[in-house]
Design an enzyme around this catalytic site. Structure first.
Site, PDB file in Angstrom:
ATOM      1  N   SER A 134     -31.328 -40.692  13.834  1.00 29.82           N
ATOM      2  CA  SER A 134     -31.105 -40.030  15.121  1.00 29.82           C
ATOM      3  C   SER A 134     -30.578 -38.627  14.846  1.00 29.82           C
ATOM      4  O   SER A 134     -29.972 -38.374  13.795  1.00 29.82           O
ATOM      5  CB  SER A 134     -30.068 -40.812  15.951  1.00 29.82           C
ATOM      6  OG  SER A 134     -29.632 -40.067  17.072  1.00 29.82           O
ATOM      7  N   TYR A 147     -22.051 -45.261  16.715  1.00 33.50           N
ATOM      8  CA  TYR A 147     -23.509 -45.147  16.588  1.00 33.50           C
ATOM      9  C   TYR A 147     -23.886 -43.986  15.682  1.00 33.50           C
ATOM     10  O   TYR A 147     -24.715 -44.142  14.776  1.00 33.50           O
ATOM     11  CB  TYR A 147     -24.131 -44.974  17.969  1.00 33.50           C
ATOM     12  CG  TYR A 147     -25.615 -44.687  17.937  1.00 33.50           C
ATOM     13  CD1 TYR A 147     -26.517 -45.686  17.598  1.00 33.50           C
ATOM     14  CD2 TYR A 147     -26.121 -43.429  18.248  1.00 33.50           C
ATOM     15  CE1 TYR A 147     -27.881 -45.448  17.572  1.00 33.50           C
ATOM     16  CE2 TYR A 147     -27.480 -43.169  18.228  1.00 33.50           C
ATOM     17  CZ  TYR A 147     -28.358 -44.174  17.890  1.00 33.50           C
ATOM     18  OH  TYR A 147     -29.705 -43.932  17.858  1.00 33.50           O
TER      19      TYR A 147
END
Length: 246
Positions: A134, A147
């Site tokens: 990401s 995350y």
């Protein structure tokens, strides 16, 4: 043949669609067998490829071994380690078990899956591994701390393996997507209409496969690449406080 984890929705499903259109046989892995079977039937009918659905709960400690066992007799040339999930909000408000599951899915599985497949790819003499990370892996992100930390591990893993495996003819690419249409985002309570420059999962998957040999890292969104380049050029304290809205 390609293996795709997290293939029941989002970018994983898009990878399966694009790879099938390219003529690759597939092994699709996810928890939801009904969705995998539906995709397998559709892709087989539309593209004439063989598709094997494999139901695995990737948060389970035995998940990687299940996948290795299920593919032991198959000539897998491309491993797409895509499965993952996140959580938004203050770190102190996160559910501890959910965070533990996230580490298993986001970190443990990619690391162990690569460990299991690298010898097989070396024996083939060529192949590829794609990791889905990401843009949040590029720096610690407030209100997404766990995350972004998990995805930072994936990015570092992919970069290290890219260098290790270059002499073996094995391409390694770590995808760092920005905002992408997906069921996972909705499950996190993210309203995609509020985000700028949202890409379709199909475009992200297609661009990633086109750039497989251009590792180690591929940021699929020009907008989010520029955004994070700006943030990373700032003093880190200023960038973090700006992201935190303070």
């Amino acid at each position: 043949m390609a293996l795709v984890t997290g293939a029941s929705s989002g970018i994983g499903k898009a990878f399966a669609d694009v790879l099938a259109a390219m003529g690759l046989d597939l092994v699709l892995v996810a928890r939801r067998l009904d969705r995998l079977e539906e995709s397998a039937a559709k892709l087989s009918q539309e593209h004439g490829v063989q598709v094997r659905p494999v139901q695995v709960d990737l948060s389970a400690p035995t998940a990687t071994q299940q996948m290795l066992d299920a593919t032991g007799a198959l000539d897998i040339g491309l491993v797409v380690s895509n499965a993952g999930f996140g959580m938004k909000g203050a770190h102190a408000d996160n559910d501890p078990q959910a965070m533990a599951d996230m580490l298993m899915v986001n970190c443990h599985v990619p690391m162990q899956l690569a460990h299991g497949f690298i010898p097989r790819l070396r024996r083939r003499g060529r192949g590829g591994i794609i990791f889905t990370s990401s843009v949040e892996a590029l720096m610690g992100c407030p209100y997404s701390a766990a995350y972004s930390a998990s995805k930072a591990l994936v990015k570092s893993l992919g970069e290290g393996l890219w260098a290790e495996l270059q002499p073996d003819g094995i391409d390694v690419l770590t995808l760092c997507p920005g905002a992408t249409e997906s069921e996972a985002a909705a499950n996190q309570g993210i309203d995609m209409s509020t985000l700028p420059e949202v890409m379709s999962a199909e475009e992200v998957a297609r661009l990633t496969l086109e750039n497989l040999s251009n590792g180690p890292v591929f940021i699929s969104s020009d907008y989010y690449r520029a955004t994070f380049e700006t943030l990373l050029s700032m003093p880190r304290r200023d960038a973090l406080m700006a992201m935190a809205g303070r």
